[in-house]
Design a protein around this motif. Structure first.
Motif, PDB file in Angstrom:
ATOM      1  N   UNK A  40      -3.312 -16.823   1.271  1.00 17.84           N
ATOM      2  CA  UNK A  40      -4.167 -16.852   0.340  1.00 17.84           C
ATOM      3  C   UNK A  40      -5.555 -16.278   0.469  1.00 17.84           C
ATOM      4  N   UNK A  41      -5.859 -16.759   1.690  1.00 16.81           N
ATOM      5  CA  UNK A  41      -7.098 -16.423   2.444  1.00 16.81           C
ATOM      6  C   UNK A  41      -7.644 -14.562   1.980  1.00 16.81           C
ATOM      7  N   UNK A  42      -6.717 -14.041   2.516  1.00 17.58           N
ATOM      8  CA  UNK A  42      -7.276 -12.265   2.905  1.00 17.58           C
ATOM      9  C   UNK A  42      -7.461 -12.426   0.870  1.00 17.58           C
ATOM     10  N   UNK A  43      -8.405 -12.206   0.172  1.00 12.53           N
ATOM     11  CA  UNK A  43      -8.725 -11.825  -0.752  1.00 12.53           C
ATOM     12  C   UNK A  43     -10.030 -11.064  -1.430  1.00 12.53           C
ATOM     13  N   UNK A  44     -10.749 -10.875   0.221  1.00  5.84           N
ATOM     14  CA  UNK A  44     -11.600  -9.262  -0.126  1.00  5.84           C
ATOM     15  C   UNK A  44     -11.506  -8.358  -0.012  1.00  5.84           C
ATOM     16  N   UNK A  45     -10.216  -7.886   1.099  1.00  5.59           N
ATOM     17  CA  UNK A  45     -10.191  -6.995   1.454  1.00  5.59           C
ATOM     18  C   UNK A  45      -8.970  -6.206   0.200  1.00  5.59           C
ATOM     19  N   UNK A  46      -8.108  -5.135   0.279  1.00  8.58           N
ATOM     20  CA  UNK A  46      -6.788  -4.874  -0.353  1.00  8.58           C
ATOM     21  C   UNK A  46      -7.330  -3.506  -1.193  1.00  8.58           C
ATOM     22  N   UNK A  47      -5.688  -3.592  -1.953  1.00  7.37           N
ATOM     23  CA  UNK A  47      -5.076  -2.300  -2.691  1.00  7.37           C
ATOM     24  C   UNK A  47      -6.501  -1.786  -3.956  1.00  7.37           C
ATOM     25  N   UNK A  48      -7.250  -3.472  -3.978  1.00  4.64           N
ATOM     26  CA  UNK A  48      -8.185  -3.520  -5.212  1.00  4.64           C
ATOM     27  C   UNK A  48      -9.267  -2.003  -4.915  1.00  4.64           C
ATOM     28  N   UNK A  49      -9.742  -3.046  -3.682  1.00  2.00           N
ATOM     29  CA  UNK A  49     -11.343  -2.091  -3.018  1.00  2.00           C
ATOM     30  C   UNK A  49     -10.493  -0.998  -3.072  1.00  2.00           C
ATOM     31  N   UNK A  50      -9.880  -0.320  -2.666  1.00  2.00           N
ATOM     32  CA  UNK A  50      -9.004   0.800  -2.371  1.00  2.00           C
ATOM     33  C   UNK A  50      -9.716   1.880  -3.504  1.00  2.00           C
ATOM     34  N   UNK A  51      -9.763   1.380  -4.823  1.00  3.96           N
ATOM     35  CA  UNK A  51      -9.007   1.612  -5.763  1.00  3.96           C
ATOM     36  C   UNK A  51     -10.222   2.117  -6.514  1.00  3.96           C
ATOM     37  N   UNK A  76     -13.036   1.893  -5.135  1.00  3.70           N
ATOM     38  CA  UNK A  76     -14.335   2.598  -3.868  1.00  3.70           C
ATOM     39  C   UNK A  76     -13.666   3.996  -3.847  1.00  3.70           C
ATOM     40  N   UNK A  77     -13.905   4.684  -4.896  1.00  6.49           N
ATOM     41  CA  UNK A  77     -13.143   6.307  -3.554  1.00  6.49           C
ATOM     42  C   UNK A  77     -13.051   6.737  -2.694  1.00  6.49           C
ATOM     43  N   UNK A  78     -14.501   6.494  -1.776  1.00  2.00           N
ATOM     44  CA  UNK A  78     -14.988   6.792  -0.019  1.00  2.00           C
ATOM     45  C   UNK A  78     -14.229   5.804   1.106  1.00  2.00           C
ATOM     46  N   UNK A  79     -13.065   4.432   0.363  1.00  3.24           N
ATOM     47  CA  UNK A  79     -12.329   3.608   1.206  1.00  3.24           C
ATOM     48  C   UNK A  79     -11.915   4.418   2.074  1.00  3.24           C
ATOM     49  N   UNK A  80     -11.585   3.848   3.033  1.00  2.00           N
ATOM     50  CA  UNK A  80     -10.046   4.527   3.910  1.00  2.00           C
ATOM     51  C   UNK A  80      -9.123   3.191   3.494  1.00  2.00           C
ATOM     52  N   UNK A  81      -8.122   3.876   4.362  1.00  2.00           N
ATOM     53  CA  UNK A  81      -6.558   2.899   4.083  1.00  2.00           C
ATOM     54  C   UNK A  81      -6.561   2.376   5.415  1.00  2.00           C
ATOM     55  N   UNK A  82      -6.742   2.972   6.055  1.00  2.00           N
ATOM     56  CA  UNK A  82      -6.867   2.196   7.050  1.00  2.00           C
ATOM     57  C   UNK A  82      -7.270   0.677   7.188  1.00  2.00           C
ATOM     58  N   UNK A  83      -8.618   0.860   7.144  1.00  2.00           N
ATOM     59  CA  UNK A  83      -9.429  -0.402   7.012  1.00  2.00           C
ATOM     60  C   UNK A  83      -8.676  -1.749   6.254  1.00  2.00           C
ATOM     61  N   UNK A  84      -7.912  -1.559   5.508  1.00  4.07           N
ATOM     62  CA  UNK A  84      -7.252  -2.681   4.128  1.00  4.07           C
ATOM     63  C   UNK A  84      -5.880  -2.645   4.518  1.00  4.07           C
ATOM     64  N   UNK A  85      -5.020  -1.755   6.306  1.00  6.85           N
ATOM     65  CA  UNK A  85      -3.794  -2.746   5.628  1.00  6.85           C
ATOM     66  C   UNK A  85      -3.920  -4.097   7.000  1.00  6.85           C
ATOM     67  N   UNK A 134      -5.105  -2.280 -15.693  1.00  4.94           N
ATOM     68  CA  UNK A 134      -4.120  -0.126 -16.186  1.00  4.94           C
ATOM     69  C   UNK A 134      -5.469   1.009 -15.746  1.00  4.94           C
ATOM     70  N   UNK A 135      -6.856   0.688 -15.941  1.00  4.59           N
ATOM     71  CA  UNK A 135      -7.634   1.715 -15.578  1.00  4.59           C
ATOM     72  C   UNK A 135      -7.947   1.854 -14.042  1.00  4.59           C
ATOM     73  N   UNK A 136      -7.564   1.243 -13.571  1.00  7.90           N
ATOM     74  CA  UNK A 136      -7.357   1.102 -11.913  1.00  7.90           C
ATOM     75  C   UNK A 136      -6.633   2.585 -11.129  1.00  7.90           C
ATOM     76  N   UNK A 137      -5.355   1.910 -12.258  1.00  6.88           N
ATOM     77  CA  UNK A 137      -4.358   2.521 -11.574  1.00  6.88           C
ATOM     78  C   UNK A 137      -4.068   3.737 -12.947  1.00  6.88           C
TER      79      UNK A 137
END
Length: 712
Positions: A558-569, A571-580, A601-604
């Motif tokens: 629950x505390x981890x809500x800053x990063x993840x899939x939504x920021x990756x979607x 931000x086109x330049x974000x690296x997937x490794x940083x959010x895993x 839906x728009x993000x996906x």
């Protein structure tokens, strides 16, 4: 195997494509019977209740029913009859088969005609015993009520291979049963006799009426004839003769005229003879005067001889002359007297004939009327004799033997035949079985949810990857990580089956989805990821349920809500490794969802999700995505474009199969590959169908409580 244009080949547990043979085996009758059996086991308490209720009802019906007594009489029905008179009956028997004849008689025994005869013969409308026994209230419709009661309680039972038939009647009163039965058979015998000789009987009745009427007419015509004869002094001397000769000539006046006419003819003949005697001296040979003539001839001859010998003066001649003269005088005087007598008699007779003739002529007109009356009398007498003769013949021909005989009359039964406890219990048990079978059948037919895991292949035409038992032993995450637990073993089975989905093994990128939330989709993705990690593979689990993440609750992130899939979607330049995130306890990497976006839906819908999946594909052996449920959303459809295939998760006994089929249809029409399905939350009732035991996992233990302790 027929598929839609976008559907892909489906594989069974060994990874080979599913064939029609597999489906035919899955849909076998034996398996369906097994399903019915397990439904019966599941409903055993209901079924036992139905059976117990049926037995109770049977006992109550027996105790509360009115005792019924049935009396039986026996008839013999034969087609052939004996004719003791050898006279033709007015109605000839029709030659029909014996079976047809017997069936006709059986139908006549229970006809409205017989019910009416029995009701009238027994005066049932006023029979208090009968009315009270069947609770019939007198009134306008009493006759119809009586007939209904008679038909409900009468029975006809032919005895096989014989001409015998038993007639039975049942009622609450044994004496009444015997009475009605005997009336029934007697009336049937009488009705058959009337039918058989009814024409003769009717003819006799008709002839009796005609004979009585004709007798009166004959007596009246005779009376008129006698009165007419007396009034006109017509005395008939001879009533015989031909009918056409009946006339006044047979009366007394006619007879007198005939006799006088005969006497007149004789008198005329006598007069003519007397006249001839006077003129010529000729008398009939029978006339006594012929002796005088003979003596006169002799005397004249003697006189001639004496004259010739002695002369006229001779005394003997004179004496002979005197004798001749005397004889001549006698002959001449007698003829004259006879002639006068004959004329007088003729005149008298002629006068009498004229008088009688006038009387005869006056009666001749009366004789015509008399003859008419006489002929009417004779005609009436002839018709009367003919009808009387025919009546006697019909009376004799009506003495034929009846072909239906009463063999045994009914006697009052000593004990009731109904109600029967054994029979009622048997009926109640059979009825309970039918009701129970109907309940089971309706439960199976009307069941719209998935109960049997094999319905995945039989109804949905998907490969069944595994059946996950319902967890009743603590936290689901603990059961997944515990290698000896049946949950872990179930997901191991899923992982093994997924390795056979393609010839190269399990597809690299798989998305988990379901029809609606809380079907075990997230837990299944977590369990499969753990199983692949235990195998030593590099596994990434992506939380892509952007609307309602369940993995965050399950993994306590629950505390981890800053990063993840939504920021990756975003931000086109974000690296997937940083959010895993590395989950050491589970042995795989995890890409959380992050904050819930306002527009999933728009993000996906863009290419960013596909880029993220391709980046993960290059770094991991197995990429598993916890996608959104199908519901009415397009999230899962958008994500299915970026993955190699879809694993569909189905919870038992929750979603209707029609809804599951619609969800699968949407996926397949979008071009997604649905490799198979995982059935979750399988309880003891579901595993009882036999699925799961073949793997040796022993899912049968620990199902006493059906707590849904696992999150979706």
């Amino acid at each position: 195997m027929s598929t839609s244009k976008n559907s892909q080949p489906r594989y069974v547990l060994d990874g080979s494509p599913e064939t029609d043979i597999d489906k035919s085996i899955d849909g076998s009758i034996a398996f369906d019977l097994e399903r019915y059996w397990h439904e019966a086991v599941n409903l055993k308490y209901w079924l036992l209740g139905i059976g117990a209720l049926g037995v109770i009802i049977g006992v109550l019906v027996t105790l509360l029913s009115t005792p019924l007594y049935r009396a039986s009489a026996r008839l013999e029905v034969t087609q052939a009859t004996a004719d003791v008179t050898n006279l033709d009956s007015l109605e000839a028997d029709v030659l029909i088969s014996e079976a047809q004849y017997l069936n006709t008689q059986y139908q006549l025994l229970v006809s409205d005609f017989m019910a009416t005869r029995v009701s009238d013969a027994g005066n049932l409308a006023r029979n208090e015993d009968f009315l009270n026994a069947f609770s019939i209230v007198g009134g306008a419709g009493v006759e119809n009520a009586i007939q209904e009661v008679l038909f409900e309680n009468i029975s006809v039972d032919p005895i096989n291979q014989s001409s015998l038939v038993d007639v039975r009647f049942s009622s609450p009163d044994p004496k009444l049963s015997a009475e009605i039965t005997n009336i029934w058979v007697k009336e049937f015998v009488d009705a058959n006799y009337e039918k058989r000789f009814g024409a003769n009987i009717q003819a006799r009745e008709f002839l009796q009426d005609q004979i009585a009427e004709l007798r009166e007419r004959l007596a009246k015509s005779e009376q008129e004839l006698v009165e007419y004869a007396n009034a006109n002094e017509i005395l008939v001397l001879n009533a015989g003769g031909e009918p056409s000769s009946e006339s006044a000539g047979q009366t007394l006046v006619g007879a007198d005229l005939q006799a006088l006419n005969t006497a007149l003819a004789a008198a005329v003949a006598d007069r003519i003879s007397a006249q001839a005697a006077v003129v010529g001296g000729n008398f009939p040979s029978s006339d006594p005067r012929n002796q005088l003539l003979a003596r006169l001839s002799e005397a004249e001859a003697e006189l001639a001889v004496l004259r010739a010998n002695f002369g006229p003066e001779y005394p003997d001649v004179q004496a002979k002359q005197a004798e001749v003269n005397s004889l001549r005088s006698a002959v001449s005087g007698g003829a004259s007297a006879l002639l006068r007598s004959a004329r007088i008699r003729e005149a008298e007779l002629r006068g009498q004939v004229e008088g009688v003739k006038q009387r005869f002529l006056s009666q001749q007109g009366q004789g015509i009327r008399y003859g008419i009356l006489k002929r009417e009398v004779d005609t009436n007498r002839q018709i009367y004799d003919a009808l009387l003769q025919r009546f006697k013949e019909l009376e004799a021909s009506g003495a034929g033997e009846n072909n239906i005989q009463i063999i045994d009359l009914a006697k009052a039964p000593l004990s009731p035949y109904a109600p029967s406890l054994v029979e009622n219990l048997l009926i109640s048990v059979l009825t309970s079985l039918v009701v129970a079978a109907s309940v089971i059948y309706l439960k199976v037919v009307l069941s719209q949810t998935l109960k049997d895991p094999e319905d995945v292949r039989r109804r949905l035409h998907l490969a069944l990857l595994g059946a996950i038992p319902r967890n009743t032993e603590g936290e689901m995450i603990d059961r997944i990580t515990e290698r000896s637990s049946h949950i872990n073993e179930a997901y191991t089975t899923v992982r093994t089956n997924m390795n056979f989905l393609t010839p190269q093994g399990a597809p690299e990128v798989l998305m988990f989805t379901s029809s609606v939330p809380s079907e075990g989709k997230s837990i299944s993705s977590l369990g499969v990821a753990t199983s692949f990690a235990q195998l030593g593979k590099r596994v990434l689990l992506i939380d892509a349920d952007l609307r309602n993440s369940k993995l965050r609750d399950t993994l306590n992130l629950h505390d981890y809500d800053k990063g993840g899939l939504v920021p990756l979607l975003a931000n086109q330049q974000a690296d997937i490794t940083s959010q895993i995130i590395r989950l050491e306890d589970l042995g795989f990497d995890f890409l959380p969802m992050g904050r819930t976006p306002p527009n999933p839906v728009e993000l996906l819908a863009g290419d960013r999700f596909s880029q993220i999946v391709e980046a993960a594909r290059g770094q991991y052996d197995q990429v598993l995505i916890d996608g959104a449920p199908m519901l009415a959303l397009a999230d899962a459809i958008e994500m299915s474009k970026a993955v190699d295939g879809v694993i569909f998760v189905i919870q038992t006994e929750r979603i209707k199969l029609r809804g599951i089929e619609n969800a699968l249809g949407r996926l397949q029409r979008s071009g997604a590959k649905v490799y198979g399905a995982i059935v979750t939350k399988v309880s003891q009732n579901n595993s009882a169908y036999g699925y799961g035991y073949g793997y040796g996992y022993g899912y049968g233990y620990g199902y006493g409580e059906e707590r849904d302790a696992e999150p979706a």
